[in-house]
Design a protein around this motif. Sequence first.
Motif, PDB file in Angstrom:
ATOM      1  N   ALA A   1      -8.434  54.059   3.873  1.00 47.07           N
ATOM      2  CA  ALA A   1      -8.709  52.876   4.580  1.00 47.07           C
ATOM      3  C   ALA A   1     -10.057  52.900   5.069  1.00 47.07           C
ATOM      4  O   ALA A   1     -10.904  53.901   4.873  1.00 47.07           O
ATOM      5  CB  ALA A   1      -7.632  53.027   5.826  1.00 47.07           C
ATOM      6  N   GLY A   2     -10.280  51.736   5.961  1.00 45.24           N
ATOM      7  CA  GLY A   2     -11.457  51.496   6.877  1.00 45.24           C
ATOM      8  C   GLY A   2     -12.496  50.564   6.224  1.00 45.24           C
ATOM      9  O   GLY A   2     -13.557  50.252   6.824  1.00 45.24           O
ATOM     10  N   MET A   3     -12.047  49.882   5.159  1.00 42.03           N
ATOM     11  CA  MET A   3     -12.934  48.876   4.539  1.00 42.03           C
ATOM     12  C   MET A   3     -12.456  47.566   4.759  1.00 42.03           C
ATOM     13  O   MET A   3     -12.851  46.335   4.119  1.00 42.03           O
ATOM     14  CB  MET A   3     -13.226  49.093   2.880  1.00 42.03           C
ATOM     15  CG  MET A   3     -14.309  50.337   3.003  1.00 42.03           C
ATOM     16  SD  MET A   3     -14.892  50.253   1.134  1.00 42.03           S
ATOM     17  CE  MET A   3     -15.943  48.784   1.259  1.00 42.03           C
ATOM     18  N   ARG A   4     -11.257  47.307   5.747  1.00 39.51           N
ATOM     19  CA  ARG A   4     -11.026  46.142   5.797  1.00 39.51           C
ATOM     20  C   ARG A   4      -9.930  45.512   4.615  1.00 39.51           C
ATOM     21  O   ARG A   4     -10.096  44.133   4.466  1.00 39.51           O
ATOM     22  CB  ARG A   4     -11.814  44.858   6.535  1.00 39.51           C
ATOM     23  CG  ARG A   4     -12.721  45.488   7.449  1.00 39.51           C
ATOM     24  CD  ARG A   4     -11.990  46.206   8.678  1.00 39.51           C
ATOM     25  NE  ARG A   4     -13.206  46.727   9.635  1.00 39.51           N
ATOM     26  CZ  ARG A   4     -12.995  47.573  10.206  1.00 39.51           C
ATOM     27  NH1 ARG A   4     -11.970  48.467  10.246  1.00 39.51           N
ATOM     28  NH2 ARG A   4     -13.724  47.769  11.447  1.00 39.51           N
ATOM     29  N   ALA A   5      -9.701  46.268   3.847  1.00 45.41           N
ATOM     30  CA  ALA A   5      -9.198  45.823   2.638  1.00 45.41           C
ATOM     31  C   ALA A   5      -7.418  45.645   2.756  1.00 45.41           C
ATOM     32  O   ALA A   5      -6.805  45.291   1.708  1.00 45.41           O
ATOM     33  CB  ALA A   5      -9.210  46.859   1.590  1.00 45.41           C
TER      34      ALA A   5
END
Length: 320
Positions: free
Chosen positions: A113-117
């Motif tokens: 996570a962490g890429m606003r996907a």
Amino acid sequence: MSRDPSVIVLGEDIVGAAGADGERDAWGGVLGVTKGLYAKHGDRLMDTPLSESAYVGAAIGAAACGMRPVAELMFIDFMGVCFDQIYNQAAKFRYMFGGKAQTPVVIRAMVGAGMRAAAQHSQMLTPLFTHIPGLKVVCPSSPYDTKGLLIQSIRDNDPVIFCEHKNLYGVQGEVPEASYVIPFGEANVVREGKHASIVTYGQMVQRALDAATTLAQTGIDCEVIDLRTLSPLDLDTVLESVEKTGHLVCVDEASPRCSIAADVSAQVVQHAFKALKGPIEMVTPPHVPVPFSPVLEDLYVPSAAQIADAVKRTFAGGHN
């Protein structure tokens, strides 16, 4: 690919406009990881339909017939449509055929996570593959380890799930031009310490190091262990560290139930319970899908501050 003509690459959008000025029009995958390979190796890179079950199955079949395919599963979240080919076929060939079958296939996949996907493109599904006998599971944390482990994966004669955290693609570090391998099943002690052991992998390695730096200012000296490969697992290095420090914090970006953190914690209790001076702490996300909201996603992914707090709790609950 230059060394071994049997290595081929399959995936969605890895070539783009095949034959149209090569590298300039080659997409190199959704984040451009394999960009430039088409210009060098041409038709050994194959754009595939949007059908993971088709091209992952083709890669496994090619491996069984003597090739060394590298299949790019764009996001590990998409493994649901090709899971049977992986866990019920490739993982079992060597065992079912009495050790006579080899399946040297590498399945590369973005994780984390962490890429606003959002929830369908952000999961850390490493525990699902680690659970399956016959698969080797790799998740590097640095450029140096990535090259050495990927070369080892391609040369290995068993199926390998190679997990690349999407937030680490921008990390820079020294990488030798010469070919080298990092053996599977050898964890890396990235920071030595004497008071507490922090065990993790992937993106969480840097956050563990950040936590260790903060804790050092308070007099707590942490040892940080990067597992590097989850199957095989280097339990010996973990146990040796716990025997020295007496305190263990397991950090995992995967959901807490049946996670790598839970596995390592259980094995330490089984094999080194008497060495523990305090309770084992696990630092994981909550047991919910990855949020799309930036604020919630930032809260979802374990932070260096959470890791540091967990280390402090092991001392507060122990018999130092």
